[in-house]
Design a protein around this motif. Sequence first.
Motif, PDB file in Angstrom:
ATOM      1  N   LYS A 131       0.823  -1.217   0.000  1.00  0.00           N
ATOM      2  CA  LYS A 131       0.000   0.000   0.000  1.00  0.00           C
ATOM      3  C   LYS A 131       0.857   1.267   0.000  1.00  0.00           C
ATOM      4  N   GLY A 132       2.179   1.098  -0.154  1.00  0.00           N
ATOM      5  CA  GLY A 132       3.053   2.256  -0.279  1.00  0.00           C
ATOM      6  C   GLY A 132       3.772   2.674   0.989  1.00  0.00           C
ATOM      7  N   THR A 133       3.656   1.902   2.038  1.00  0.00           N
ATOM      8  CA  THR A 133       4.315   2.225   3.298  1.00  0.00           C
ATOM      9  C   THR A 133       5.754   1.723   3.285  1.00  0.00           C
ATOM     10  N   GLN A 134       6.684   2.575   3.734  1.00  0.00           N
ATOM     11  CA  GLN A 134       8.073   2.145   3.912  1.00  0.00           C
ATOM     12  C   GLN A 134       8.116   1.360   5.225  1.00  0.00           C
ATOM     13  N   VAL A 135       8.423   0.089   5.127  1.00  0.00           N
ATOM     14  CA  VAL A 135       8.423  -0.798   6.290  1.00  0.00           C
ATOM     15  C   VAL A 135       9.855  -1.185   6.645  1.00  0.00           C
TER      16      VAL A 135
END
Length: 141
Positions: free
Chosen positions: A52-56
Amino acid sequence: MKKLFLTLGLCSALMTTATQAENVDQALVIVNSGSLQTQGMAMVLANAMQAKGTQVDVLLCDQAGDLALKSTRSSELKPRNVTPEQLMGKLQQGGAQVSVCALYLPNSQHTQNDLRAGINVAKPPAIADQMLDSNRRIYSF
């Protein structure tokens, strides 16, 4: 007229705050459980956030640190027949930084040479910075 500007200013401030809350696009996933299903679900959710586009970023502590070892071969989890370490590898391919806690190696019989490619030892000041970052959410498993 003053009321109108005050109301518009308040609405603008509320919209900005709401937008900032919705746009949290960084996550730190801390995994310390030795449970295979817990490790797997942490990686599944982290991959879903990343999609979903989150930097994890992932921090592996205690028994979960074993996922970082080249020698670890977990059982496959249904329904997709994947292991937590395979899911972790997918996270890394998507740009996630994976680290073991600073206490993991000194309190085990392992060395940095035993870690999978791309996995580092976390630096506590850097992790503390991530934990204090208001644009980053922290998830612990």
